[in-house]
Scaffold this motif. Sequence first.
Motif, PDB file in Angstrom:
ATOM      1  N   PRO A   1      -0.802   5.474   4.644  1.00 11.65           N
ATOM      2  CA  PRO A   1       0.824   5.271   3.349  1.00 11.65           C
ATOM      3  C   PRO A   1       1.674   6.732   4.355  1.00 11.65           C
ATOM      4  O   PRO A   1       3.087   6.177   4.379  1.00 11.65           O
ATOM      5  CB  PRO A   1       1.070   5.550   2.511  1.00 11.65           C
ATOM      6  CG  PRO A   1      -0.489   5.485   1.978  1.00 11.65           C
ATOM      7  CD  PRO A   1      -1.739   5.792   2.903  1.00 11.65           C
ATOM      8  N   GLN A   2       1.306   8.090   4.810  1.00  7.40           N
ATOM      9  CA  GLN A   2       1.959   8.769   5.279  1.00  7.40           C
ATOM     10  C   GLN A   2       2.505   7.716   7.327  1.00  7.40           C
ATOM     11  O   GLN A   2       3.238   8.543   7.438  1.00  7.40           O
ATOM     12  CB  GLN A   2       0.952   9.710   5.876  1.00  7.40           C
ATOM     13  CG  GLN A   2       0.980  10.626   4.769  1.00  7.40           C
ATOM     14  CD  GLN A   2      -0.203  11.692   4.968  1.00  7.40           C
ATOM     15  OE1 GLN A   2      -1.462  11.306   5.517  1.00  7.40           O
ATOM     16  NE2 GLN A   2      -0.002  12.728   4.189  1.00  7.40           N
TER      17      GLN A   2
ATOM     18  N   LEU B   1       4.875   2.956   3.847  1.00  5.07           N
ATOM     19  CA  LEU B   1       5.206   2.378   2.552  1.00  5.07           C
ATOM     20  C   LEU B   1       4.703   3.016   1.435  1.00  5.07           C
ATOM     21  O   LEU B   1       3.762   3.952   1.430  1.00  5.07           O
ATOM     22  CB  LEU B   1       4.556   0.957   2.650  1.00  5.07           C
ATOM     23  CG  LEU B   1       4.458   0.196   4.233  1.00  5.07           C
ATOM     24  CD1 LEU B   1       4.216  -0.835   4.329  1.00  5.07           C
ATOM     25  CD2 LEU B   1       6.193  -0.508   3.882  1.00  5.07           C
ATOM     26  N   ASP B   2       3.931   2.410   0.213  1.00  2.00           N
ATOM     27  CA  ASP B   2       3.930   2.319  -1.007  1.00  2.00           C
ATOM     28  C   ASP B   2       2.349   2.723  -0.842  1.00  2.00           C
ATOM     29  O   ASP B   2       1.480   3.472  -1.372  1.00  2.00           O
ATOM     30  CB  ASP B   2       4.007   2.063  -2.236  1.00  2.00           C
ATOM     31  CG  ASP B   2       5.862   2.853  -2.639  1.00  2.00           C
ATOM     32  OD1 ASP B   2       6.441   3.516  -2.278  1.00  2.00           O
ATOM     33  OD2 ASP B   2       6.507   1.913  -3.128  1.00  2.00           O
ATOM     34  N   ASN B   3       1.620   2.054  -0.264  1.00  3.06           N
ATOM     35  CA  ASN B   3       0.227   1.750  -0.479  1.00  3.06           C
ATOM     36  C   ASN B   3      -0.511   1.463   0.998  1.00  3.06           C
ATOM     37  O   ASN B   3       0.191   1.320   2.129  1.00  3.06           O
ATOM     38  CB  ASN B   3      -0.383   0.426  -1.095  1.00  3.06           C
ATOM     39  CG  ASN B   3       0.570   0.422  -2.441  1.00  3.06           C
ATOM     40  OD1 ASN B   3       0.073   1.488  -3.150  1.00  3.06           O
ATOM     41  ND2 ASN B   3       0.603  -1.038  -3.226  1.00  3.06           N
ATOM     42  N   TRP B   4      -1.777   1.546   0.711  1.00 10.96           N
ATOM     43  CA  TRP B   4      -2.331   1.707   2.628  1.00 10.96           C
ATOM     44  C   TRP B   4      -2.103   0.447   2.495  1.00 10.96           C
ATOM     45  O   TRP B   4      -2.266  -1.105   1.710  1.00 10.96           O
ATOM     46  CB  TRP B   4      -4.139   1.804   2.211  1.00 10.96           C
ATOM     47  CG  TRP B   4      -4.176   2.968   1.938  1.00 10.96           C
ATOM     48  CD1 TRP B   4      -4.618   4.256   0.890  1.00 10.96           C
ATOM     49  CD2 TRP B   4      -5.105   4.172   2.700  1.00 10.96           C
ATOM     50  NE1 TRP B   4      -4.396   5.269   0.949  1.00 10.96           N
ATOM     51  CE2 TRP B   4      -5.197   5.394   2.219  1.00 10.96           C
ATOM     52  CE3 TRP B   4      -5.334   4.122   3.992  1.00 10.96           C
ATOM     53  CZ2 TRP B   4      -5.913   6.891   2.634  1.00 10.96           C
ATOM     54  CZ3 TRP B   4      -5.870   4.857   4.728  1.00 10.96           C
ATOM     55  CH2 TRP B   4      -6.061   6.183   4.355  1.00 10.96           C
TER      56      TRP B   4
END
Length: 59
Positions: A13-14, A18-21
Amino acid sequence: MEPKVGDRMKANPQLTGLDNWVEGQVIDVEHNPFTGLVISIKDQLGRIFFGQVKYFQMV
């Protein structure tokens, strides 16, 4: 182990913002002399994410 085109990987996510992989298929592996190994994946929605190998995990 170096990923190959066609392998399945997850993007951190970095990298994606986004919030999830995000899981996707490797579409390119580049040996960049400045940043090292750069991976590009394409997810099921057709989005392409790329970055240094440190932001990816094998699935």
